[in-house]
Motif scaffolding. Structure first.
Motif, mmCIF file in Angstrom:
data_model
loop_
_atom_site.group_PDB
_atom_site.id
_atom_site.type_symbol
_atom_site.label_atom_id
_atom_site.label_comp_id
_atom_site.label_asym_id
_atom_site.label_seq_id
_atom_site.Cartn_x
_atom_site.Cartn_y
_atom_site.Cartn_z
ATOM 1 N N LEU A 16 40.397 4.201 28.694
ATOM 2 C CA LEU A 16 41.783 3.774 28.551
ATOM 3 C C LEU A 16 41.838 2.363 27.970
ATOM 4 O O LEU A 16 40.891 1.582 28.129
ATOM 5 C CB LEU A 16 42.490 3.812 29.902
ATOM 6 C CG LEU A 16 42.464 5.151 30.658
ATOM 7 C CD1 LEU A 16 43.169 5.018 32.002
ATOM 8 C CD2 LEU A 16 43.077 6.266 29.830
ATOM 9 N N ASP A 17 42.948 2.043 27.332
ATOM 10 C CA ASP A 17 43.055 0.723 26.701
ATOM 11 C C ASP A 17 43.564 -0.351 27.655
ATOM 12 O O ASP A 17 43.609 -1.528 27.310
ATOM 13 C CB ASP A 17 43.920 0.779 25.446
ATOM 14 C CG ASP A 17 45.365 1.208 25.722
ATOM 15 O OD1 ASP A 17 45.730 1.354 26.914
ATOM 16 O OD2 ASP A 17 46.120 1.403 24.752
ATOM 17 N N ARG A 18 43.935 0.044 28.877
ATOM 18 C CA ARG A 18 44.369 -0.947 29.858
ATOM 19 C C ARG A 18 44.308 -0.319 31.254
ATOM 20 O O ARG A 18 44.277 0.893 31.403
ATOM 21 C CB ARG A 18 45.789 -1.429 29.578
ATOM 22 C CG ARG A 18 46.866 -0.365 29.628
ATOM 23 C CD ARG A 18 48.200 -0.911 29.146
ATOM 24 N NE ARG A 18 49.261 0.061 29.217
ATOM 25 C CZ ARG A 18 49.498 0.997 28.298
ATOM 26 N NH1 ARG A 18 48.725 1.072 27.226
ATOM 27 N NH2 ARG A 18 50.508 1.837 28.430
ATOM 28 N N MET A 19 44.310 -1.183 32.253
ATOM 29 C CA MET A 19 44.288 -0.734 33.639
ATOM 30 C C MET A 19 45.595 -0.029 33.981
ATOM 31 O O MET A 19 46.679 -0.529 33.630
ATOM 32 C CB MET A 19 44.088 -1.938 34.560
ATOM 33 C CG MET A 19 43.967 -1.590 36.030
ATOM 34 S SD MET A 19 42.451 -0.668 36.380
ATOM 35 C CE MET A 19 42.621 -0.418 38.157
ATOM 36 N N PRO A 20 45.548 1.138 34.640
ATOM 37 C CA PRO A 20 46.792 1.839 34.978
ATOM 38 C C PRO A 20 47.736 1.042 35.862
ATOM 39 O O PRO A 20 48.949 1.227 35.815
ATOM 40 C CB PRO A 20 46.287 3.088 35.715
ATOM 41 C CG PRO A 20 44.912 3.301 35.198
ATOM 42 C CD PRO A 20 44.357 1.932 34.960
ATOM 43 N N GLY A 21 47.248 0.149 36.678
ATOM 44 C CA GLY A 21 48.119 -0.603 37.584
ATOM 45 C C GLY A 21 47.646 -0.477 39.010
ATOM 46 O O GLY A 21 46.842 0.398 39.345
ATOM 47 N N LYS A 22 48.143 -1.318 39.854
ATOM 48 C CA LYS A 22 47.697 -1.378 41.243
ATOM 49 C C LYS A 22 48.140 -0.152 42.019
ATOM 50 O O LYS A 22 49.295 0.258 41.940
ATOM 51 C CB LYS A 22 48.246 -2.645 41.906
ATOM 52 C CG LYS A 22 47.733 -2.882 43.318
ATOM 53 C CD LYS A 22 48.202 -4.222 43.840
ATOM 54 C CE LYS A 22 47.628 -4.488 45.231
ATOM 55 N NZ LYS A 22 46.159 -4.487 45.248
ATOM 56 N N GLY A 23 47.215 0.422 42.796
ATOM 57 C CA GLY A 23 47.560 1.494 43.709
ATOM 58 C C GLY A 23 48.090 0.926 45.021
ATOM 59 O O GLY A 23 48.088 -0.288 45.254
ATOM 60 N N VAL A 24 48.557 1.815 45.902
ATOM 61 C CA VAL A 24 49.151 1.394 47.179
ATOM 62 C C VAL A 24 48.320 1.942 48.331
ATOM 63 O O VAL A 24 48.249 3.154 48.534
ATOM 64 C CB VAL A 24 50.611 1.882 47.294
ATOM 65 C CG1 VAL A 24 51.173 1.549 48.679
ATOM 66 C CG2 VAL A 24 51.471 1.265 46.207
ATOM 67 N N ASP A 25 47.686 1.031 49.067
ATOM 68 C CA ASP A 25 46.903 1.404 50.241
ATOM 69 C C ASP A 25 47.342 0.685 51.508
ATOM 70 O O ASP A 25 46.993 1.100 52.610
ATOM 71 C CB ASP A 25 45.409 1.115 50.011
ATOM 72 C CG ASP A 25 44.762 2.088 49.047
ATOM 73 O OD1 ASP A 25 45.016 3.301 49.185
ATOM 74 O OD2 ASP A 25 44.020 1.644 48.161
ATOM 75 N N THR A 26 48.076 -0.419 51.353
ATOM 76 C CA THR A 26 48.466 -1.245 52.487
ATOM 77 C C THR A 26 49.933 -1.662 52.339
ATOM 78 O O THR A 26 50.505 -1.582 51.246
ATOM 79 C CB THR A 26 47.604 -2.524 52.542
ATOM 80 O OG1 THR A 26 47.910 -3.347 51.399
ATOM 81 C CG2 THR A 26 46.121 -2.197 52.551
ATOM 82 N N PRO A 27 50.550 -2.136 53.420
ATOM 83 C CA PRO A 27 51.923 -2.643 53.295
ATOM 84 C C PRO A 27 52.042 -3.774 52.271
ATOM 85 O O PRO A 27 53.050 -3.870 51.564
ATOM 86 C CB PRO A 27 52.242 -3.134 54.708
ATOM 87 C CG PRO A 27 51.380 -2.288 55.588
ATOM 88 C CD PRO A 27 50.102 -2.089 54.831
ATOM 89 N N GLU A 28 51.044 -4.633 52.179
ATOM 90 C CA GLU A 28 51.088 -5.704 51.195
ATOM 91 C C GLU A 28 51.053 -5.162 49.772
ATOM 92 O O GLU A 28 51.761 -5.646 48.880
ATOM 93 C CB GLU A 28 49.914 -6.672 51.415
ATOM 94 C CG GLU A 28 49.822 -7.813 50.421
ATOM 95 C CD GLU A 28 51.014 -8.760 50.438
ATOM 96 O OE1 GLU A 28 51.126 -9.568 49.488
ATOM 97 O OE2 GLU A 28 51.835 -8.706 51.371
ATOM 98 N N ASP A 29 50.220 -4.111 49.539
ATOM 99 C CA ASP A 29 50.216 -3.450 48.228
ATOM 100 C C ASP A 29 51.616 -2.941 47.889
ATOM 101 O O ASP A 29 52.090 -3.096 46.757
ATOM 102 C CB ASP A 29 49.247 -2.264 48.224
ATOM 103 C CG ASP A 29 47.794 -2.665 48.295
ATOM 104 O OD1 ASP A 29 47.469 -3.827 47.988
ATOM 105 O OD2 ASP A 29 46.974 -1.798 48.665
#
Length: 265
Positions: free
Chosen positions: A236-249
């Motif tokens: 891929l040409d860029r990171m897809p983005g942050k996933g969600v694993d915690t309330p802070e995420d």
């Protein structure tokens, strides 16, 4: 319409209510919409960007998620709550729907609301154009020396054709001499956890118990390789983005979505 290969494509998004770190994660509100709705909407937009016959389904184990999906008019399938992985949940959906053996089944993680439609569409087209029988997945260049060394960032090494040689949580390629680590970081690739499978191959994988490599590293793709199944990888040409694993995420992702929607609107 169908792809040039004649295959249909089905995106399945596993959405499990129980989570050791974040209970009810698919229903977390992200800037006014449940997370699972945002992931579905990205996938549906991506399906519209392909030239193939492509549909999107959520695979869930909980009536609370099903109720939220119904309120948003989203197609879903109820699955066995005892599945050991999202892959098994996706395979059940494919079986119950009676999809063709050669159809491509894409497993899109339900906690990746920033995985944009354009990147998903790129991956769908990669799967539809690929040679089979193979599993399909993705990677990006490693983001930092910290990720290169860290066990939470899964690394992949490819051959000259883009087929995976190895996945590991260990630093890959490993710099035998400390002086070469900067060069190793520059060459390293970070695995992105999206998969595509021909349906027949997906069902075969789910009939095979985990192998020792898989259980040691906690990486199910090592089972595919142990079975002798090639894994084709697109960069891929860029990171897809942050996933969600915690309330802070969740807080950070909601803030990013609000900023993006504000700039778009």
């Amino acid at each position: 319409m169908r792809s040039d290969s004649g295959r249909r494509c089905h995106v399945v998004i596993p959405a499990r209510y129980g989570s050791s770190r974040l209970e009810g994660k698919p229903l977390i509100d992200l800037a006014g919409k449940p997370m699972i709705v945002r992931v579905h909407d990205n996938a549906a937009k991506a399906a519209g960007l392909t030239s193939a016959d492509c549909d999107v389904t959520v695979a869930t184990d909980d009536p609370r998620i099903a109720a939220a999906l119904e309120r948003h008019g989203i197609r879903y399938t109820m699955t066995d709550p005892d599945h050991r992985s999202g892959t098994d949940r996706v395979a059940e959906v494919a079986r119950s729907a009676g999809w063709g053996e050669d159809d491509i089944i894409v497993n899109l993680q339900g906690d990746e609301p920033l995985f944009g439609a354009e990147l998903i569409a790129h991956f769908l087209n990669f799967c539809l154009a690929g040679t089979t029988p193979s599993v399909f997945t993705a990677c990006i260049p490693i983001l930092s020396a910290e990720d290169y060394r860290g066990p939470n960032a899964v690394k992949v090494v490819l051959d000259c054709s883009g087929t995976a040689l190895l996945f590991s949580r260990a630093p890959l390629p490993f710099a035998r001499d400390r002086a070469d680590e900067a060069r190793a970081v520059e060459a390293a690739l970070l695995h992105v956890g999206i998969y595509g499978y021909p349906n027949a191959l997906l069902q075969r994988i789910c009939q095979e118990p985990p192998c020792s490599l898989e259980t040691i590293e906690a990486l199910e793709q090592l089972r595919f390789m142990w079975m002798g199944i090639p894994i084709q990888v697109t960069q891929l040409d860029r990171m897809p983005g942050k996933g969600v694993d915690t309330p802070e995420d969740a807080r950070l992702v909601a803030q990013l979505i609000e900023e993006q929607e504000s700039s778009d609107g």
